[in-house]
Design a protein around this motif. Structure first.
Motif, PDB file in Angstrom:
ATOM      1  N   LEU A  88       3.165  -7.085   6.749  1.00 49.74           N
ATOM      2  CA  LEU A  88       2.122  -7.114   5.728  1.00 49.74           C
ATOM      3  C   LEU A  88       1.129  -8.253   5.909  1.00 49.74           C
ATOM      4  O   LEU A  88       0.302  -8.497   5.024  1.00 49.74           O
ATOM      5  N   ILE A  89       1.169  -8.939   7.040  1.00 48.49           N
ATOM      6  CA  ILE A  89       0.044  -9.813   7.371  1.00 48.49           C
ATOM      7  C   ILE A  89      -1.175  -8.976   7.760  1.00 48.49           C
ATOM      8  O   ILE A  89      -2.299  -9.481   7.761  1.00 48.49           O
ATOM      9  N   VAL A  90      -0.975  -7.710   8.087  1.00 48.52           N
ATOM     10  CA  VAL A  90      -2.072  -6.816   8.463  1.00 48.52           C
ATOM     11  C   VAL A  90      -2.758  -6.315   7.199  1.00 48.52           C
ATOM     12  O   VAL A  90      -2.118  -5.721   6.319  1.00 48.52           O
ATOM     13  N   GLY A  91      -4.040  -6.554   7.106  1.00 47.46           N
ATOM     14  CA  GLY A  91      -4.769  -6.235   5.880  1.00 47.46           C
ATOM     15  C   GLY A  91      -4.683  -4.787   5.462  1.00 47.46           C
ATOM     16  O   GLY A  91      -4.490  -4.480   4.276  1.00 47.46           O
ATOM     17  N   ALA A  92      -4.823  -3.863   6.406  1.00 47.49           N
ATOM     18  CA  ALA A  92      -4.790  -2.441   6.060  1.00 47.49           C
ATOM     19  C   ALA A  92      -3.440  -2.036   5.481  1.00 47.49           C
ATOM     20  O   ALA A  92      -3.360  -1.158   4.615  1.00 47.49           O
ATOM     21  N   TYR A  93      -2.362  -2.678   5.941  1.00 43.10           N
ATOM     22  CA  TYR A  93      -1.032  -2.323   5.463  1.00 43.10           C
ATOM     23  C   TYR A  93      -0.812  -2.774   4.021  1.00 43.10           C
ATOM     24  O   TYR A  93       0.043  -2.233   3.311  1.00 43.10           O
ATOM     25  N   GLN A  94      -1.540  -3.790   3.581  1.00 45.51           N
ATOM     26  CA  GLN A  94      -1.343  -4.345   2.244  1.00 45.51           C
ATOM     27  C   GLN A  94      -1.686  -3.343   1.145  1.00 45.51           C
ATOM     28  O   GLN A  94      -1.281  -3.531  -0.009  1.00 45.51           O
ATOM     29  N   LYS A  95      -2.384  -2.272   1.493  1.00 46.43           N
ATOM     30  CA  LYS A  95      -2.688  -1.242   0.488  1.00 46.43           C
ATOM     31  C   LYS A  95      -1.412  -0.625  -0.064  1.00 46.43           C
ATOM     32  O   LYS A  95      -1.370  -0.227  -1.229  1.00 46.43           O
ATOM     33  N   LYS A  96      -0.359  -0.551   0.746  1.00 51.50           N
ATOM     34  CA  LYS A  96       0.915  -0.039   0.233  1.00 51.50           C
ATOM     35  C   LYS A  96       1.437  -0.915  -0.892  1.00 51.50           C
ATOM     36  O   LYS A  96       1.940  -0.413  -1.907  1.00 51.50           O
ATOM     37  N   ALA A  97       1.328  -2.232  -0.726  1.00 49.02           N
ATOM     38  CA  ALA A  97       1.782  -3.149  -1.770  1.00 49.02           C
ATOM     39  C   ALA A  97       0.962  -2.962  -3.038  1.00 49.02           C
ATOM     40  O   ALA A  97       1.508  -2.989  -4.152  1.00 49.02           O
ATOM     41  N   GLU A  98      -0.344  -2.788  -2.889  1.00 48.33           N
ATOM     42  CA  GLU A  98      -1.184  -2.536  -4.068  1.00 48.33           C
ATOM     43  C   GLU A  98      -0.747  -1.266  -4.789  1.00 48.33           C
ATOM     44  O   GLU A  98      -0.672  -1.232  -6.027  1.00 48.33           O
ATOM     45  N   GLU A  99      -0.469  -0.219  -4.029  1.00 46.39           N
ATOM     46  CA  GLU A  99      -0.052   1.050  -4.645  1.00 46.39           C
ATOM     47  C   GLU A  99       1.301   0.905  -5.339  1.00 46.39           C
ATOM     48  O   GLU A  99       1.519   1.461  -6.428  1.00 46.39           O
ATOM     49  N   LEU A 100       2.230   0.170  -4.728  1.00 52.92           N
ATOM     50  CA  LEU A 100       3.513  -0.074  -5.388  1.00 52.92           C
ATOM     51  C   LEU A 100       3.333  -0.852  -6.682  1.00 52.92           C
ATOM     52  O   LEU A 100       3.977  -0.571  -7.698  1.00 52.92           O
ATOM     53  N   ALA A 101       2.452  -1.844  -6.637  1.00 52.17           N
ATOM     54  CA  ALA A 101       2.234  -2.685  -7.813  1.00 52.17           C
ATOM     55  C   ALA A 101       1.588  -1.918  -8.962  1.00 52.17           C
ATOM     56  O   ALA A 101       1.658  -2.357 -10.121  1.00 52.17           O
ATOM     57  N   ARG A 102       0.985  -0.768  -8.651  1.00 49.99           N
ATOM     58  CA  ARG A 102       0.364   0.043  -9.713  1.00 49.99           C
ATOM     59  C   ARG A 102       1.396   0.793 -10.538  1.00 49.99           C
ATOM     60  O   ARG A 102       1.081   1.280 -11.629  1.00 49.99           O
ATOM     61  N   MET A 103       2.621   0.908 -10.052  1.00 52.06           N
ATOM     62  CA  MET A 103       3.663   1.568 -10.831  1.00 52.06           C
ATOM     63  C   MET A 103       3.918   0.763 -12.109  1.00 52.06           C
ATOM     64  O   MET A 103       4.026  -0.465 -12.073  1.00 52.06           O
ATOM     65  N   ALA A 104       4.034   1.465 -13.224  1.00 53.76           N
ATOM     66  CA  ALA A 104       4.009   0.816 -14.534  1.00 53.76           C
ATOM     67  C   ALA A 104       5.076  -0.250 -14.712  1.00 53.76           C
ATOM     68  O   ALA A 104       4.839  -1.283 -15.353  1.00 53.76           O
ATOM     69  N   ARG A 155       1.174   7.952  -1.272  1.00 54.89           N
ATOM     70  CA  ARG A 155       2.372   8.790  -1.153  1.00 54.89           C
ATOM     71  C   ARG A 155       3.568   7.971  -0.659  1.00 54.89           C
ATOM     72  O   ARG A 155       4.685   8.124  -1.166  1.00 54.89           O
ATOM     73  N   ILE A 156       3.340   7.086   0.327  1.00 52.97           N
ATOM     74  CA  ILE A 156       4.418   6.227   0.820  1.00 52.97           C
ATOM     75  C   ILE A 156       4.946   5.355  -0.317  1.00 52.97           C
ATOM     76  O   ILE A 156       6.159   5.172  -0.475  1.00 52.97           O
ATOM     77  N   ALA A 157       4.033   4.818  -1.124  1.00 53.16           N
ATOM     78  CA  ALA A 157       4.446   3.973  -2.244  1.00 53.16           C
ATOM     79  C   ALA A 157       5.244   4.771  -3.273  1.00 53.16           C
ATOM     80  O   ALA A 157       6.249   4.285  -3.813  1.00 53.16           O
ATOM     81  N   GLN A 158       4.823   5.991  -3.558  1.00 55.87           N
ATOM     82  CA  GLN A 158       5.544   6.820  -4.523  1.00 55.87           C
ATOM     83  C   GLN A 158       6.959   7.124  -4.054  1.00 55.87           C
ATOM     84  O   GLN A 158       7.916   7.063  -4.834  1.00 55.87           O
ATOM     85  N   GLU A 159       7.105   7.441  -2.775  1.00 55.09           N
ATOM     86  CA  GLU A 159       8.434   7.745  -2.248  1.00 55.09           C
ATOM     87  C   GLU A 159       9.313   6.490  -2.251  1.00 55.09           C
ATOM     88  O   GLU A 159      10.519   6.564  -2.509  1.00 55.09           O
ATOM     89  N   THR A 160       8.702   5.345  -1.956  1.00 51.26           N
ATOM     90  CA  THR A 160       9.451   4.086  -1.992  1.00 51.26           C
ATOM     91  C   THR A 160       9.872   3.752  -3.412  1.00 51.26           C
ATOM     92  O   THR A 160      11.010   3.298  -3.658  1.00 51.26           O
ATOM     93  N   TYR A 161       8.992   3.990  -4.359  1.00 45.43           N
ATOM     94  CA  TYR A 161       9.323   3.746  -5.765  1.00 45.43           C
ATOM     95  C   TYR A 161      10.500   4.608  -6.219  1.00 45.43           C
ATOM     96  O   TYR A 161      11.383   4.161  -6.960  1.00 45.43           O
ATOM     97  N   ARG A 162      10.551   5.854  -5.749  1.00 48.04           N
ATOM     98  CA  ARG A 162      11.671   6.722  -6.109  1.00 48.04           C
ATOM     99  C   ARG A 162      12.997   6.160  -5.582  1.00 48.04           C
ATOM    100  O   ARG A 162      14.039   6.287  -6.237  1.00 48.04           O
ATOM    101  N   VAL A 163      12.945   5.531  -4.410  1.00 47.00           N
ATOM    102  CA  VAL A 163      14.134   4.862  -3.879  1.00 47.00           C
ATOM    103  C   VAL A 163      14.560   3.730  -4.806  1.00 47.00           C
ATOM    104  O   VAL A 163      15.731   3.589  -5.151  1.00 47.00           O
ATOM    105  N   TYR A 164      13.594   2.918  -5.235  1.00 47.64           N
ATOM    106  CA  TYR A 164      13.899   1.813  -6.146  1.00 47.64           C
ATOM    107  C   TYR A 164      14.571   2.318  -7.426  1.00 47.64           C
ATOM    108  O   TYR A 164      15.571   1.768  -7.899  1.00 47.64           O
TER     109      TYR A 164
END
Length: 373
Positions: free
Chosen positions: A10-26, A359-368
């Motif tokens: 996640l030092i790669v800027g483009a990859y950080q979008k996944k973290a943003e999407e995860l953080a959007r989960m309520a 979509r990657i973030a949603q699937e990861t959230y389901r794992v959590y």
């Protein structure tokens, strides 16, 4: 849920979008630990700050920087104490010291934990990595595998906990799209221009670049091969082009920031990933494929590892190392306007259906959620 993610990727800027999407989960409070840079041989990749909304980015020094399996974060403990995570998500292989260290801290804090693996070749590990692997298998509550072969390796090695197959990162389709992007490699609609064959990635033997060069040489008419990346195999390719008398047909460009990749991709007529399987490696995913597909650039890939599963019916596949078949694929894309348009549309739709960061973030959230349930 309080989530602590540890990820040098996640030092790669483009990859950080996944973290943003995860953080959007309520119900997610996300903190991400990254190093200030990562050393890969003589090259250093420094932290990019591109997508940082909604979560805490923690920059933490690592020891043994550049050693994929022996690096770790000595200051990680204090972040566990401050954050009190419910879930610890370590994006490292199960035989790495960093994974062992993070899972030990998670165990002491009573947090649920999971690791990530790309490893799609079964092999027995030497000391001490076999001990790290044994401990991490016993302590982790879950695993995420980046491809089906990696899941099979985990099962064969005796990991009996739940496993989800989720690529580590997707793409943001609003950034990777042709419309609105400046064409970097060539002017749009330029008449009489050469056919542009592109590659983005490491310049190393196992990426099959010699096969790509030899396939391009047999094409009639004007063509140009653009290689974006860095690696020790560049000298070998330059020698080959000099011997063939086509030095002007090959353009090398060093690594580009991740946020600039879409602009370069839209300058290609085709993106090729000609990877070659070795005894110790086969293609684990091929992220540049989904980046190109999102930009509606036709893709051609070898049948190494996960490439055929990523491309599906949205591109052309050839047997790895087969120069003639690769040349045939290049000819088809060059000469068939209908095929080129169809692959462009299918590629974009396949990314929207399977490979967005959301979509990657949603699937990861389901794992959590499953872990806490």
């Amino acid at each position: 849920m309080r989530v602590l993610m540890i990820s040098k990727a996640l030092i790669v800027g483009a990859y950080q979008k996944k973290a943003e999407e995860l953080a959007r989960m309520a119900d997610v409070q996300l903190s991400v630990v990254v190093p200030p840079y990562w050393r890969d041989g003589r090259q250093r990749t420094y932290l990019e700050r591109a997508h940082l909304v909604g979560y805490e980015l923690i920059v933490e020094k690592i020891l043994f920087n550049g050693h994929f399996h022996l690096h770790f974060y000595p200051g990680l403990k204090r972040h566990f104490q401050r954050l009190q995570p419910d879930i610890v998500h370590i994006e490292e292989e199960p035989y790495n010291l960093a994974t062992w260290h993070a899972l030990r801290l998670a165990k002491r804090r009573g947090a649920r934990s999971l690791f990530f693996t790309w490893q799609n070749i079964y092999r027995r590990l030497p000391f001490p990595f076999n001990l790290f692997e044994h401990y991490n298998y016993s302590q982790a509550d879950y695993a995420i595998a980046g491809n089906e072969a990696a899941k099979d390796v985990l099962r064969r090695k005796g990991f009996g906990k739940p496993i989800a197959v989720i690529p580590q990162f997707g793409v943001d389709p609003s950034l990777y799209e042709r419309e609105g992007l400046e064409l970097t490699c060539r002017p749009a609609d330029q008449q009489g221009r050469p056919f542009i064959i592109g590659y983005i990635g490491r310049i190393v033997p196992q990426k099959g670049l010699l096969s790509l060069l030899r396939a391009a040489v047999g094409l009639a008419g004007q063509w140009q091969l653009i290689l974006i990346g860095e690696g020790d195999f560049r000298a070998r390719l330059e020698k080959e082009t000099a011997e063939l008398g086509i030095t002007d047909r090959l353009i090398f460009k060093g690594p580009v920031p991740s946020v600039e990749v879409p602009r370069y991709l839209t300058g290609f007529d085709v993106l090729v990933l000609p990877s070659l399987t070795t005894p110790s490696w086969k293609e684990q995913f091929g992220r540049v494929l989904i980046e190109a597909m999102a930009c509606e650039v036709p893709v051609i890939g070898s049948d190494s590892g996960e490439i055929p599963n990523v491309i599906g019916d949205a591109g052309l596949i050839f047997p790895e190392g087969d120069v003639e078949r690769l040349r045939s694929c290049l000819r088809r894309v060059r000469e068939d306007d209908v095929l080129r348009g169809r692959l462009a549309r299918l590629g974009r739709q396949r990314v929207l259906d399977h490979y967005t960061q959301a979509r990657i973030a949603q699937e990861t959230y389901r794992v959590y959620a499953e872990m806490l349930a």
